[in-house]
Design an enzyme around this catalytic site. Structure first.
Site: not given
Length: 442
Positions: A62, A65, A126
């Site tokens: 993640s 992101k 997240s």
């Protein structure tokens, strides 16, 4: 005997003190980071203070992101969307949100969500579905958004990267929903160095990202969102033991392939550091390793003004001037040269001048008229120590400031220029005659 015993005791104490000091220095110089790769970067200059296999490409989970955050904030800045813009959840995003294996939080279809709600879901907890919803809003589809991600990576100067989706999940896990234009079994890839550079640009260009990454909690559809960053200043749960002074971001990550990852950033005083750990072996370990990196960076390095504004190099403080009322002009640095350095290494730094060749005449002089404060080149910081402190983004150094003139020089009038030309003419004749007679009688 008493004197001898006393001398022996003093000697032993000195040896012990030296040994302890030496051990602490060695320990600081050799941080044992229990992760596949790691890096520490000065957030102001991009200077690398420590690295361990920082160019190794690994799945970032993640931490991907961070690029999605960047592009969303860029779209807001450009006026394409705003924080109150609303969108609904597509079938693909809804599928992600409904699957517990993707840490779905259960979004509702046929409901309007604001960009702010979706961004907080992405940045704080997240969430993958809110991330996809934002990607689809900005680019029309996740496939088109992935193209934007890779284009932005080139623009930023990322060296080791590959973006195949907006979330950091493996395309294999997405099944038929993997983004168009990417491979069905592909993974996002980033090195610790590229993750740090991405974080560097995110913080520099959109510091408001830290307002969201530092939020301990938020709420969406009646569900509390707790930040996954255990190093924030928690006071009422089991994470307090991991809290670190000045921590306000940035992004966690975890998949089976990636292990546990974390891009952290903290500010103490005027100093801000960015750290990355990749492929740590547990949730807790990624924060423990980050603390090691932060403590090393803040304890072993300091921000120092190495050369003040108006500094002049001896023997290089003036430049000749042609066709001016003065024959030369002084030059100096326009502002102070400041950087983060290893404590005690001030003497290892010097500066060199790089004069702008476009400002010079054929004879190497500046051509009048010249304004006071006019830029004529740059002063570049040089380091002569043993450690090769690199800079993220492939830069050799971004530590340079303008060299400017300290006064104005007016152009000489036509009469004085004519007299000068006549003088030069007769001077040339005189020199020729002198040389002729020297040759005649030699």
């Amino acid at each position: 005997m008493k004197k001898a015993s006393m001398l022996i005791m003093i000697l032993m104490l000195m040896i012990a003190t030296y040994s302890l000091t030496n051990v602490s220095v060695q320990a600081a110089e050799n941080i044992e980071v229990e992760a596949e790769s790691a890096i520490i970067v000065d957030a102001k200059t991009g200077k690398i203070l420590f690295e361990k296999q920082s160019d190794l490409k690994l799945p970032p989970a993640s931490m991907t992101k961070m690029m999605t955050e960047y592009l969303v904030l860029e779209a807001i800045k450009e006026g394409k969307i705003n924080w109150d813009t609303t969108t609904q959840i597509s079938d693909y995003a809804y599928w992600l949100s409904a699957d517990p294996s993707f840490s779905g939080i259960g979004l509702i279809q046929d409901k309007n969500y604001t960009v702010r709600q979706l961004y907080e879901g992405m940045a704080i907890i997240s969430d993958n579905a809110t991330t996809v919803a934002l990607a689809e809003l900005v680019a029309g589809s996740e496939g088109e958004f992935v193209k934007m991600m890779n284009e932005k990576a080139v623009e930023m100067g990322l060296q080791e990267y590959k973006f195949v989706n907006s979330t950091g999940l493996s395309n294999l896990d997405l099944g038929e929903n993997y983004p168009e234009g990417t491979e069905p079994n592909a993974d996002n890839l980033l090195s610790a160095r590229s993750a740090a550079l991405l974080a560097y640009h995110l913080i520099q260009d959109y510091p408001e990202a830290l307002e969201h990454s530092s939020m301990l909690r938020s709420e969406l559809d009646g569900r509390e969102l707790l930040n996954l960053n255990w190093m924030l200043p928690w006071e009422d749960n089991n994470f307090t033991q991991y809290a670190y002074e000045g921590m306000d971001g940035l992004k966690t990550g975890h998949t089976d392939e990636a292990g546990y990852c974390f891009t952290g950033t903290a500010k103490q005083g005027e100093r801000r550091l960015i750290t990355v750990v990749m492929k740590a072996d547990s949730k807790a370990s990624r924060f423990v390793q980050t603390k090691k990196l932060m403590e090393y960076g803040f304890s072993q390095f300091e921000t120092a003004e190495l050369f003040p504004s108006g500094f002049q190099l001896e023997q290089e403080s003036v430049l000749p001037v042609s066709k001016g009322k003065e024959e030369q002009v002084e030059i100096a640095t326009a502002e102070a040269l400041e950087t983060m350095i290893k404590t005690g290494e001030q003497e290892q730094y010097s500066i060199s001048y790089q004069i702008d060749q476009d400002k010079l005449a054929e004879d190497g002089s500046l051509k009048a008229p010249i304004k006071s404060g006019e830029k004529v080149g740059e002063a570049i910081l040089q380091y002569a120590g043993d450690v090769n402190y690199g800079y993220i983004g492939g830069k050799d150094s971004d530590q340079r400031v303008d060299l400017v003139t300290t006064s104005a020089v007016e152009k000489s009038n036509w009469f004085m220029l004519s007299l000068g030309a006549i003088g030069d003419f007769f001077s040339g004749i005189f020199s020729t005659v002198v040389d002729f007679f020297k040759g005649l009688f030699s």
